[in-house]
Design a protein around this motif. Structure first.
Motif, PDB file in Angstrom:
ATOM      1  N   LEU A  37       0.694  -0.999  -0.342  1.00  0.00           N
ATOM      2  CA  LEU A  37      -0.064  -0.649   0.438  1.00  0.00           C
ATOM      3  C   LEU A  37       0.805   1.059  -0.393  1.00  0.00           C
ATOM      4  CD1 LEU A  37      -3.077   0.940   0.030  1.00  0.00           C
ATOM      5  CD2 LEU A  37      -3.438   1.125   2.754  1.00  0.00           C
ATOM      6  N   VAL A  38       2.129   1.007   0.929  1.00  0.00           N
ATOM      7  CA  VAL A  38       2.253   2.626   1.088  1.00  0.00           C
ATOM      8  C   VAL A  38       3.629   3.023  -0.518  1.00  0.00           C
ATOM      9  CG1 VAL A  38       4.520   1.691   1.846  1.00  0.00           C
ATOM     10  CG2 VAL A  38       3.784   4.041   2.497  1.00  0.00           C
ATOM     11  N   GLU A  39       3.825   1.166  -1.392  1.00  0.00           N
ATOM     12  CA  GLU A  39       4.504   2.293  -2.225  1.00  0.00           C
ATOM     13  C   GLU A  39       3.714   2.826  -3.661  1.00  0.00           C
ATOM     14  OE1 GLU A  39       6.817  -2.056  -4.842  1.00  0.00           O
ATOM     15  OE2 GLU A  39       5.164  -2.378  -4.677  1.00  0.00           O
ATOM     16  N   LYS A  40       2.583   1.912  -3.585  1.00  0.00           N
ATOM     17  CA  LYS A  40       0.943   2.426  -4.447  1.00  0.00           C
ATOM     18  C   LYS A  40       1.446   4.006  -4.251  1.00  0.00           C
ATOM     19  CE  LYS A  40      -1.315   2.580  -7.788  1.00  0.00           C
ATOM     20  NZ  LYS A  40      -0.956   2.010  -9.434  1.00  0.00           N
ATOM     21  N   LEU A  41       1.039   4.352  -2.805  1.00  0.00           N
ATOM     22  CA  LEU A  41       0.528   5.559  -2.748  1.00  0.00           C
ATOM     23  C   LEU A  41       1.474   6.141  -2.801  1.00  0.00           C
ATOM     24  CD1 LEU A  41      -0.599   5.139   1.568  1.00  0.00           C
ATOM     25  CD2 LEU A  41      -2.060   6.339  -0.777  1.00  0.00           C
ATOM     26  N   LEU A  42       3.231   6.168  -2.615  1.00  0.00           N
ATOM     27  CA  LEU A  42       4.051   6.950  -2.841  1.00  0.00           C
ATOM     28  C   LEU A  42       4.626   6.349  -4.427  1.00  0.00           C
ATOM     29  CD1 LEU A  42       6.639   5.837  -0.202  1.00  0.00           C
ATOM     30  CD2 LEU A  42       6.089   7.770  -0.761  1.00  0.00           C
ATOM     31  N   LYS A  43       4.206   5.849  -5.094  1.00  0.00           N
ATOM     32  CA  LYS A  43       4.418   6.125  -6.658  1.00  0.00           C
ATOM     33  C   LYS A  43       3.221   6.797  -7.434  1.00  0.00           C
ATOM     34  CE  LYS A  43       6.523   2.160  -7.127  1.00  0.00           C
ATOM     35  NZ  LYS A  43       6.696   0.071  -7.655  1.00  0.00           N
ATOM     36  N   LYS A  44       2.248   6.946  -6.553  1.00  0.00           N
ATOM     37  CA  LYS A  44       0.832   8.080  -6.987  1.00  0.00           C
ATOM     38  C   LYS A  44       1.612   9.423  -6.874  1.00  0.00           C
ATOM     39  CE  LYS A  44      -3.580   7.806  -8.226  1.00  0.00           C
ATOM     40  NZ  LYS A  44      -4.283   6.503  -9.370  1.00  0.00           N
ATOM     41  N   SER A  45       2.028   9.159  -5.726  1.00  0.00           N
ATOM     42  CA  SER A  45       2.005  10.804  -5.921  1.00  0.00           C
ATOM     43  C   SER A  45       4.267  11.645  -5.688  1.00  0.00           C
ATOM     44  CB  SER A  45       2.835  10.863  -3.665  1.00  0.00           C
ATOM     45  OG  SER A  45       2.269  11.428  -3.665  1.00  0.00           O
ATOM     46  N   SER A  46       4.573  10.478  -7.534  1.00  0.00           N
ATOM     47  CA  SER A  46       5.416  10.559  -8.077  1.00  0.00           C
ATOM     48  C   SER A  46       6.880  10.333  -7.322  1.00  0.00           C
ATOM     49  CB  SER A  46       5.790  11.959  -9.123  1.00  0.00           C
ATOM     50  OG  SER A  46       4.668  11.533  -8.643  1.00  0.00           O
ATOM     51  N   CYS A  47       7.197  10.020  -6.766  1.00  0.00           N
ATOM     52  CA  CYS A  47       8.232   9.359  -5.674  1.00  0.00           C
ATOM     53  C   CYS A  47       8.801   7.439  -6.339  1.00  0.00           C
ATOM     54  CB  CYS A  47       8.079   8.630  -4.078  1.00  0.00           C
ATOM     55  SG  CYS A  47       6.984  10.860  -3.535  1.00  0.00           S
ATOM     56  N   LYS A  48      10.305   7.956  -6.321  1.00  0.00           N
ATOM     57  CA  LYS A  48      10.770   6.512  -6.308  1.00  0.00           C
ATOM     58  C   LYS A  48      10.644   5.979  -4.621  1.00  0.00           C
ATOM     59  CE  LYS A  48      14.297   7.157  -8.280  1.00  0.00           C
ATOM     60  NZ  LYS A  48      14.728   8.942  -9.289  1.00  0.00           N
ATOM     61  N   VAL A  49      10.631   4.271  -4.758  1.00  0.00           N
ATOM     62  CA  VAL A  49      10.314   3.654  -3.744  1.00  0.00           C
ATOM     63  C   VAL A  49      11.096   2.472  -3.390  1.00  0.00           C
ATOM     64  CG1 VAL A  49       8.354   2.899  -2.410  1.00  0.00           C
ATOM     65  CG2 VAL A  49       7.647   4.547  -3.905  1.00  0.00           C
ATOM     66  N   THR A  50      11.522   2.437  -2.766  1.00  0.00           N
ATOM     67  CA  THR A  50      12.386   1.044  -2.344  1.00  0.00           C
ATOM     68  C   THR A  50      11.675   0.801  -0.212  1.00  0.00           C
ATOM     69  OG1 THR A  50      14.374   1.826  -2.845  1.00  0.00           O
ATOM     70  CG2 THR A  50      14.847   0.020  -1.371  1.00  0.00           C
ATOM     71  N   THR A  51      11.382  -0.791  -0.823  1.00  0.00           N
ATOM     72  CA  THR A  51      10.693  -1.278   0.146  1.00  0.00           C
ATOM     73  C   THR A  51      12.202  -1.720   1.476  1.00  0.00           C
ATOM     74  OG1 THR A  51       9.782  -3.185  -0.718  1.00  0.00           O
ATOM     75  CG2 THR A  51       8.412  -0.800  -0.097  1.00  0.00           C
ATOM     76  N   ALA A  52      10.982  -1.938   2.544  1.00  0.00           N
ATOM     77  CA  ALA A  52      12.683  -2.955   2.915  1.00  0.00           C
ATOM     78  C   ALA A  52      11.555  -3.249   4.772  1.00  0.00           C
ATOM     79  CB  ALA A  52      12.971  -2.087   4.078  1.00  0.00           C
ATOM     80  N   GLU A  53      11.690  -4.851   5.072  1.00  0.00           N
ATOM     81  CA  GLU A  53      10.533  -5.661   5.360  1.00  0.00           C
ATOM     82  C   GLU A  53      11.109  -5.312   7.331  1.00  0.00           C
ATOM     83  OE1 GLU A  53      11.474  -9.302   3.474  1.00  0.00           O
ATOM     84  OE2 GLU A  53      11.211 -10.055   5.933  1.00  0.00           O
ATOM     85  N   ASP A  54      11.826  -4.890   7.807  1.00  0.00           N
ATOM     86  CA  ASP A  54      12.313  -4.310   8.413  1.00  0.00           C
ATOM     87  C   ASP A  54      13.873  -3.434   8.586  1.00  0.00           C
ATOM     88  OD1 ASP A  54      14.138  -7.402   8.321  1.00  0.00           O
ATOM     89  OD2 ASP A  54      15.287  -5.750   8.558  1.00  0.00           O
ATOM     90  N   GLY A  55      13.990  -3.221  10.425  1.00  0.00           N
ATOM     91  CA  GLY A  55      14.909  -2.042  10.425  1.00  0.00           C
ATOM     92  C   GLY A  55      16.246  -2.267  10.001  1.00  0.00           C
ATOM     93  N   LEU A  56      16.391  -3.433  10.234  1.00  0.00           N
ATOM     94  CA  LEU A  56      18.677  -4.089  10.155  1.00  0.00           C
ATOM     95  C   LEU A  56      18.234  -4.064   8.070  1.00  0.00           C
ATOM     96  CD1 LEU A  56      18.636  -7.372  12.093  1.00  0.00           C
ATOM     97  CD2 LEU A  56      19.989  -5.008  12.354  1.00  0.00           C
ATOM     98  N   ARG A  57      17.280  -4.549   7.256  1.00  0.00           N
ATOM     99  CA  ARG A  57      17.309  -4.544   6.530  1.00  0.00           C
ATOM    100  C   ARG A  57      17.692  -3.210   5.701  1.00  0.00           C
ATOM    101  NH1 ARG A  57      15.109  -9.329   6.766  1.00  0.00           N
ATOM    102  NH2 ARG A  57      16.288 -11.002   5.253  1.00  0.00           N
TER     103      ARG A  57
END
Lengths: 148, 151
Positions: free
Chosen positions: A31-51
């Motif tokens: 969801l956050v990835e889509k929201l950010l792309k919709k707002s013309s942002c490049k997105v990288t996601t990570a599943e935890d703090g360490l990553r």
């Protein structure tokens, strides 16, 4: 070298801000990835703090020769409640780092707990937002980081 | 069935899902995020929700089946389920999570099992409803029509 890297990143802000989104929940990451792309942002996601820290070049095994993405990232959005390292702990690590401390960090949470909010703001979070995020929330964030 | 009829059925069905509280405004947010660059976004997110929920419901069943229940673990699973259901707008599932977390705090296994039973029922209901909705969409598209945008 450093001057070149910082001018390159300030050029990229006006085109597409690069956001690192951290969340242990699969649905929320999507969801956050889509929201950010919709707002013309490049997105990288990570599943935890360490990553997330590893991506930014702040991980346990970082050294100057490692390919670090820290200088490319214009904003970090992180969930508060995550197993292992919480969003708050991640925020602290980011603020402690010399390369990343000025990058805005947004904390999101499903729970509206004043002590939690204060704790994050005191540690230097840009803003604390409630989940689920809406399109208008993300548009507002984008404006903040690109100063539009 | 002709396109107009299909579209009317779709609108009626969708409205009933909102009126009966199965879905809330967050689901509309998902629909608004869908566009030509990602025409299957809603189906994709909802599929992730189904996968995630089924895994969590299994984990919850196992966790509550232990001789010494780890209530912290149970609470963590319910928290996740509450998050995902909230993010897709599955309102009734989300609402079931609230009392679940209370009885977890009280370390009441019996009450937890009752909550789990309720969540499973609500989950299966909403899963069924959403699958029906997606099938209606497919029928409309197959008949050459456009999927009506809901307000």
């Amino acid at each position: 070298m450093e001057t070149f890297a910082s001018s390159a990143s300030s050029l990229s802000i006006s085109s597409e801000p690069h956001v690192l989104a951290v969340d242990d929940n699969l649905v929320d990451r999507k969801l956050v990835e889509k929201l950010l792309k919709k707002s013309s942002c490049k997105v990288t996601t990570a599943e935890d703090g360490l990553r997330a820290l590893e991506y930014l070049g702040l991980g346990a095994h970082h050294d100057s020769s490692t390919n670090s993405n820290g200088s490319k990232v214009n904003m970090i959005i992180t969930d508060y409640c995550m197993p292992g390292m919480t969003g708050y702990e991640l925020l602290k690590k980011i603020k402690e780092s010399s390369i990343m401390k000025d990058v805005p960090v947004v904390i999101v949470s499903s729970e509206n707990i004043p002590t939690r909010i204060n704790q994050c703001m005191e540690e230097g979070a840009q803003i604390f937002m409630l989940k689920p995020l809406k399109h208008s929330d993300v548009e507002r964030l984008r404006c903040q980081i690109t100063q539009c | 069935m002709e396109v107009g009829q299909l579209q009317r059925s779709f609108i009626e069905y969708m409205s009933s899902l909102f009126n009966e509280g199965f879905l809330d405004a967050q689901f509309s947010q998902l629909q608004q995020l869908q566009d030509e660059s990602n025409p299957d976004f809603v189906v994709e997110v909802v599929s992730l929700f189904f996968e995630d929920s089924e895994r969590l419901l299994n984990d919850l069943t196992m966790a509550l089946d232990q001789p010494n229940v780890d209530f912290k673990q149970v609470d963590a699973h319910v928290h996740q389920l509450k998050g995902s259901s909230s993010s897709v707008g599955a309102q009734r599932v989300k609402n079931c999570c609230v009392p679940f977390r209370s009885v977890c705090e009280e370390k009441n296994t019996e009450a937890c099992l009752r909550c789990l039973q309720q969540i499973k029922q609500e989950y299966l209901l909403v899963k069924n409803k959403l699958q029906t909705l997606f099938e209606l969409e497919q029928q409309i598209v197959a008949a050459g029509g456009a999927i009506p945008m809901m307000q």
